[in-house]
Design a protein around this motif. Structure first.
Motif, PDB file in Angstrom:
ATOM      1  N   ASP B  94      -6.410  -2.219   9.430  1.00 41.19           N
ATOM      2  CA  ASP B  94      -5.090  -1.653   9.170  1.00 41.19           C
ATOM      3  C   ASP B  94      -5.311  -0.221   8.691  1.00 41.19           C
ATOM      4  O   ASP B  94      -6.361   0.075   8.105  1.00 41.19           O
ATOM      5  N   LEU B  95      -4.334   0.644   8.925  1.00 36.38           N
ATOM      6  CA  LEU B  95      -4.457   2.020   8.430  1.00 36.38           C
ATOM      7  C   LEU B  95      -4.125   2.053   6.945  1.00 36.38           C
ATOM      8  O   LEU B  95      -3.119   1.499   6.516  1.00 36.38           O
ATOM      9  N   MET B  96      -4.983   2.686   6.167  1.00 37.69           N
ATOM     10  CA  MET B  96      -4.811   2.725   4.724  1.00 37.69           C
ATOM     11  C   MET B  96      -4.713   4.184   4.269  1.00 37.69           C
ATOM     12  O   MET B  96      -5.273   5.071   4.895  1.00 37.69           O
ATOM     13  N   VAL B  97      -3.961   4.406   3.191  1.00 35.99           N
ATOM     14  CA  VAL B  97      -3.959   5.723   2.537  1.00 35.99           C
ATOM     15  C   VAL B  97      -4.198   5.508   1.042  1.00 35.99           C
ATOM     16  O   VAL B  97      -3.911   4.429   0.523  1.00 35.99           O
ATOM     17  N   ASN B  98      -4.738   6.521   0.380  1.00 38.33           N
ATOM     18  CA  ASN B  98      -4.950   6.440  -1.071  1.00 38.33           C
ATOM     19  C   ASN B  98      -4.120   7.483  -1.793  1.00 38.33           C
ATOM     20  O   ASN B  98      -3.913   8.580  -1.271  1.00 38.33           O
ATOM     21  N   ASP B  99      -3.703   7.152  -2.965  1.00 39.08           N
ATOM     22  CA  ASP B  99      -3.161   8.110  -3.912  1.00 39.08           C
ATOM     23  C   ASP B  99      -4.332   9.028  -4.271  1.00 39.08           C
ATOM     24  O   ASP B  99      -5.386   8.546  -4.697  1.00 39.08           O
ATOM     25  N   VAL B 100      -4.176  10.362  -4.061  1.00 33.44           N
ATOM     26  CA  VAL B 100      -5.334  11.244  -4.251  1.00 33.44           C
ATOM     27  C   VAL B 100      -5.794  11.286  -5.704  1.00 33.44           C
ATOM     28  O   VAL B 100      -6.948  11.610  -5.974  1.00 33.44           O
ATOM     29  N   VAL B 101      -4.911  10.951  -6.644  1.00 34.40           N
ATOM     30  CA  VAL B 101      -5.304  10.992  -8.055  1.00 34.40           C
ATOM     31  C   VAL B 101      -5.805   9.624  -8.530  1.00 34.40           C
ATOM     32  O   VAL B 101      -6.929   9.483  -8.990  1.00 34.40           O
ATOM     33  N   THR B 102      -4.977   8.583  -8.378  1.00 41.52           N
ATOM     34  CA  THR B 102      -5.348   7.277  -8.940  1.00 41.52           C
ATOM     35  C   THR B 102      -6.257   6.488  -8.014  1.00 41.52           C
ATOM     36  O   THR B 102      -6.835   5.493  -8.419  1.00 41.52           O
ATOM     37  N   LYS B 103      -6.356   6.889  -6.729  1.00 42.35           N
ATOM     38  CA  LYS B 103      -7.134   6.175  -5.701  1.00 42.35           C
ATOM     39  C   LYS B 103      -6.498   4.830  -5.294  1.00 42.35           C
ATOM     40  O   LYS B 103      -7.106   4.054  -4.563  1.00 42.35           O
ATOM     41  N   ASP B 104      -5.297   4.542  -5.799  1.00 49.75           N
ATOM     42  CA  ASP B 104      -4.629   3.298  -5.388  1.00 49.75           C
ATOM     43  C   ASP B 104      -4.492   3.241  -3.871  1.00 49.75           C
ATOM     44  O   ASP B 104      -4.328   4.260  -3.210  1.00 49.75           O
ATOM     45  N   CYS B 105      -4.558   2.000  -3.329  1.00 48.23           N
ATOM     46  CA  CYS B 105      -4.566   1.824  -1.879  1.00 48.23           C
ATOM     47  C   CYS B 105      -3.193   1.351  -1.384  1.00 48.23           C
ATOM     48  O   CYS B 105      -2.565   0.492  -2.009  1.00 48.23           O
ATOM     49  N   PHE B 106      -2.769   1.878  -0.269  1.00 44.61           N
ATOM     50  CA  PHE B 106      -1.510   1.433   0.349  1.00 44.61           C
ATOM     51  C   PHE B 106      -1.686   1.267   1.848  1.00 44.61           C
ATOM     52  O   PHE B 106      -2.477   1.969   2.468  1.00 44.61           O
ATOM     53  N   ARG B 107      -0.909   0.345   2.396  1.00 45.94           N
ATOM     54  CA  ARG B 107      -0.886   0.225   3.860  1.00 45.94           C
ATOM     55  C   ARG B 107       0.007   1.324   4.387  1.00 45.94           C
ATOM     56  O   ARG B 107       1.191   1.397   4.050  1.00 45.94           O
ATOM     57  N   ALA B 108      -0.538   2.168   5.244  1.00 51.93           N
ATOM     58  CA  ALA B 108       0.200   3.331   5.737  1.00 51.93           C
ATOM     59  C   ALA B 108       1.481   2.910   6.453  1.00 51.93           C
ATOM     60  O   ALA B 108       2.552   3.468   6.210  1.00 51.93           O
ATOM     61  N   ASP B 109       1.393   1.870   7.310  1.00 52.97           N
ATOM     62  CA  ASP B 109       2.598   1.518   8.084  1.00 52.97           C
ATOM     63  C   ASP B 109       3.718   1.006   7.171  1.00 52.97           C
ATOM     64  O   ASP B 109       4.888   1.278   7.411  1.00 52.97           O
ATOM     65  N   HIS B 110       3.342   0.300   6.089  1.00 56.36           N
ATOM     66  CA  HIS B 110       4.385  -0.173   5.173  1.00 56.36           C
ATOM     67  C   HIS B 110       5.116   0.993   4.517  1.00 56.36           C
ATOM     68  O   HIS B 110       6.332   0.999   4.417  1.00 56.36           O
ATOM     69  N   LEU B 111       4.347   1.999   4.058  1.00 54.58           N
ATOM     70  CA  LEU B 111       4.975   3.155   3.407  1.00 54.58           C
ATOM     71  C   LEU B 111       5.909   3.884   4.366  1.00 54.58           C
ATOM     72  O   LEU B 111       7.046   4.210   4.028  1.00 54.58           O
TER      73      LEU B 111
END
Lengths: 625, 625
Positions: B94-111
């Motif tokens: 799945d495509l993932m993105v991170n918060d550049v500060v906290t490094k938290d992970c999110f699914r790009a398509d969901h966002l």
């Protein structure tokens, strides 16, 4: 050849023959075989799957249903904190050594064991040295890393093939590591046992059970152990099915309500005393006597030992090759009250197949401490009891005045004191007119009147306590393998004809149906019988391949199918068919519409073949057979 | 409140109420709850376990037994090479993105999806922009990492809570990684699906089936997906039970022998055309018509779609909330012939619960290439056929003379040529008297006479071919969750009384037995009835708790128990008891020895309550109820 060697050779031949029969008919298959396989991983093919599923279904019936146990299903993926609390992260290890050149990994105890056995077998060995080595061999499983390392040096053990030097032994954790979630911040493992899922759910399960003890919870599922060097085929694998029961019970009341039902069950017991005594042999005894004499710690543990014996007998384990061996003191975890293993004899020797342990309150306490969630049960006394209890009663007004914002810290410190400390403080206050208390806000001096400290008699109507747990734990794959060995034989008249004499409970298929030749009428009748059986839940297989009935019987024997129906020429005239029993090869003739009832009765094991077929017309065996 | 909001609110309320009922009665429990739980992992408690086990048993009966499929069981731990070959190592992401500060992970398509939905909901949005965003939303699942990154920039999407910038999207592999063995040299994964275990065993399974096609193999077991951010409760989890079938079939003969049995089954079909057309709604059609009109690619795929519909209806899925949606061209893997998902409507929307795909020969070919083991079946032609085949026959003597040690390289190069190249070479040799060939030993010039190249007619009696596979794949947990939703209701007379109207096939307990009050005679009779039911395999539960029968009925309704027997004062006089049906709350009175037969018939669903109790004495409902 020495008698021992000859016996070993015989066992190896038997195992090779049976292994061939199992692999040939896809009872099991080395996993990922087309890629060269992975040591310690096996697939079950169609008949293996059916046997395993029958075994598990019978286990559920015999234990879970019969005692209304609470079944749960938990994931294999487990976060580190749970296995840290259970002790697996720190202690679920084997000692490993590496070849210093190739880095190949070996289990230290296996290397030492093999070397010791070879050395002890040498008739020229000096008696003193022999005693020393035999002692080492007996203690092999409890050696520390240092002792193991010393043994390797002392015995001059090198890497098996390269003969290179070995590293010092170090602990290797047997759990498969993984990562939960994408951040890399949540380490986890594949569970090494199914039991922990039950312990962490104790509070909810107790609530589900109306707060009442005793009760048992059960789980059947996969467990994972990353063995250093798996060997012994299906007996030591990296992924396996476990069936575990956790029976929660009041620590002071370990009698079992249904003990009387099993008290006469006879067992072969290899108690601690018997193992350490001169004879070193198990002895026969009823479970009732064993518990009464204190050989087995309590009725509940005894109850499960007896139920295990009955279970294993029912699924076709030879009782002459079954014994219950008590753990020696040093084998048992420090918290355990008593442990017994059901051991089954196979060509690999005695195999531990079921562990039965009274684990006291260890697991619940460990998870309670780590999770900070109380895992206890409540006990209401039959009569309230008067009990001397410590009373620590701060005088809020004086405390507030003296300590202002630190008053709470002082109060907390006073109330957290154990009985001895509190009474000592009270005595000091009385004797010296002041005393110092260590609080979170630093040391504080308190004066008499700020706190009342005394022992008082109070009426107590119940209490919270941590239950004990008695754990029967079954290795399904090991039991299955031993069951294969105990049920495999070769027909006396033909070396090539192999048979599994599976119990009808276990057999992958209960009945095969053959038309004698490829004839429309025979096929139709065979199909009718086959459908009738299947519709009643009897796993049946129609075999219309164009080979001789004798060959088809042989094929069905290889799968351990207990019964076979043949539709022949006479069937077309008088609607009779023959029914053959696998082990006697006897055949009776009966009306086709009587087959279902007879096979059903035979599969339910409510009658024997002799009994059920009394008075029926016997059929000559086909010449082809 | 807009109608949409109100509907959403209603769904949320329903879900909260049902979720409460499920958790309260331990149908499921967040795993490792006392440690705060792990997102995406759930335990099944006692009734959940029973429901799941009933569901799986019925699946086995409906699919595996009914069609004599070959069942296998393979490990979850899988070496990397297998999942490299299947494509999972490279593409199961799945495509993932991170918060550049906290490094938290999110699914790009969901966002992106959430942001698009919010923007589209704005009534002030310019029509052109709306069209653009709607188009993006429709293509969300097929965006490349670059396109997804562009969308994030274009829409100005930030990290949900911190509002920090996000990294560019990158693929995150959803498989749980692990290590097999102690050396660290054998990477592995937890299997993301059960199917691969069947493919790698194809050769053995074909042999087991006597070399004959078609045949199907099946596996039920755990699969693992390390979701980036699990949500939607039981619908998106990290470990789940899959039940998969791989039906191997000749690529040119995809008719099904039993298609006629299902041809009239009615379905709700959401075909590709219907999805892309103006109406965008599914339409009703029989499977026979759908295959005949070419809407569904072939009979075998159609057969399994119909059997899936029947299965889901039987276990209590509301057919009005069930549809089969065809994959759009871009959704399908490039090799797939046709794919349909059984989608079930829940409060979360339409949920993909079963995937039915004609995967052509992709999987077997991929494993054959990677393992270098031929995974094919043999086809014997009904009549040998005469076929024009290319013949390339080097003249060994001349070749040896001309090329010495390179002769083999030249021969290999000639024989590896495709038909076109070989014939062109032959033509050139003839026309120009020489030709050049690229070989492993460099370019070589050959002369006429060194090789004979021609098309010749030969008699061919059969051939090896790679079978196609048709794969029905069931997500057991998702089906179960939707089934819970479709079967949950609240009694009209009391908001607090919740009921699961489970089919008797699925109900965790089939019958509860209550003595009206705590009386020795009533208890004894209740126990007798309870034992009779249990002995015949009907899961029964005796409830002797000292609460009103009304409350006990309510409790049994919460668990979805379809029938309840009450032993009352009259029972002691005339040996009758009452039997209550859960949904109608109707009660009939019958002799206690008739209970077993009646409940058995009702549970087998061979009759209805009305039919079965015709003419029986009706009992007034208890006032307490």
């Amino acid at each position: 050849m020495a008698a021992g060697d000859e016996q070993a050779k015989e066992k190896e031949n038997f195992r090779a023959k049976m292994g061939g029969a199992l692999e040939q008919r896809l009872f099991y298959i080395p996993s990922f075989k087309i890629y060269g396989g992975v040591a310690g991983l096996y697939d079950y093919g169609p008949p293996g799957c059916a046997v395993k599923s029958n075994l598990q279904a019978f286990w559920r019936q015999h234990f879970v249903m019969n005692e209304s146990m609470l079944e749960v299903e938990c994931p294999s993926v487990t976060p580190e904190c749970v296995l840290k609390a259970s002790g697996h992260v720190d202690r679920f290890t084997d000692l490993m050594v590496n070849d210093v050149v190739t880095k190949d990994c070996f289990r230290a105890d296996h290397l030492v064991e093999e070397n010791l056995e070879r050395m002890i077998a040498d008739p020229m060995l000096a008696p003193a040295r022999r005693t020393e080595l035999e002692d080492l061999l007996a203690r092999i499983e409890e050696l520390t890393a240092e002792e193991m390392g010393a043994a390797i040096v002392d015995l001059g053990i090198k890497a098996p093939e390269t003969k290179n030097d070995l590293t010092a032994p170090y602990p290797f954790n047997l759990m498969f590591p993984t990562q939960i979630g994408p951040s890399g911040a949540a380490p986890g493992f594949l569970r090494p046992e199914t039991a922990q899922g039950i312990f962490v759910n104790f509070r909810d399960l107790l609530y589900y059970n109306g707060g009442k003890l005793p009760f048992a919870a059960a789980q059947v599922g996969q467990s994972f152990r990353n063995e250093i060097s798996p060997r012994a085929g299906l007996l030591r694998v990296r992924e396996f099915t476990q069936a575990e029961i956790e029976h929660f019970v009041h620590p002071d009341h370990k009698d079992h309500a249904r003990f009387d039902e099993v008290k006469d069950v006879g067992l072969s017991l290899f108690s601690r005393d018997a193992q350490l005594g001169a004879v070193k042999k198990p002895f026969p005894m009823s479970i009732g006597d064993a518990v009464e004499k204190g050989i087995i710690a309590n009725q509940t543990l005894g109850y499960f030992i007896a139920r295990t014996q009955l279970f294993l007998e029912k699924i076709g384990i030879n009782p002459a090759k079954l014994r219950f061996r008590q753990h020696l003191q040093h084998e048992m975890a420090h918290y355990a009250e008593d442990c017994w293993d059901a051991e089954i004899e196979s060509t690999y020797g005695w195999v531990e197949c079921v562990g039965l342990a009274d684990r006291s309150a260890y697991d619940l306490k460990a998870h309670s401490v780590a999770s900070k969630v109380e895992l206890t049960a409540h006990e209401r006394f039959a009569e309230p009891v008067m009990e001397e209890v410590l009373v620590v009663e701060p005088n809020k007004k004086d405390m507030g005045k003296a300590f202002k914002k630190d008053a709470k810290a002082v109060t907390d410190a006073l109330q957290a004191m154990c009985k001895e400390d509190a009474l000592a403080l009270g005595a000091k206050l009385e004797a010296e007119g002041k005393a110092t208390v260590a609080t979170e806000a630093g040391e504080k001096e308190i004066l008499p009147g700020m706190v009342r400290i005394a022992m008082e008699t109070k009426k107590i109507s119940g209490r919270q306590f941590t239950p004990s747990v008695i754990e029967p734990s079954f290795g399904i794959g090991r039991i299955m393998y031993c069951m294969f060995e105990h049920n495999f034989y070769v027909r006396a008249d033909d070396e090539q004809k192999t048979v599994f004499k599976f119990s009808p409970i276990i057999a992958p298929i209960k009945c095969t149906i053959f038309p004698l030749v490829n004839d429309a009428g025979m096929n139709a009748l065979a199909e009718r019988v086959s459908r009738e059986l299947a519709a009643d839940g009897i796993s049946a297989k129609l075999d219309t391949t164009a080979i001789s009935v004798g060959k088809r019987y042989a094929r069905t024997d290889e799968l351990g199918v207990p019964f076979a129906v043949t539709v022949d020429h006479r069937s077309l005239d008088d609607d009779t068919v023959t029914l053959r029993e696998r082990d006697s090869c006897e055949q009776v003739r009966l009306k086709s519409d009587q087959v279902l009832a007879l096979v059903k009765k035979l599969c339910a094991m409510t009658t024997t073949w002799e009994e059920a077929t009394k008075g029926m017309e016997r059929q000559e065996q086909a010449a082809a057979e």
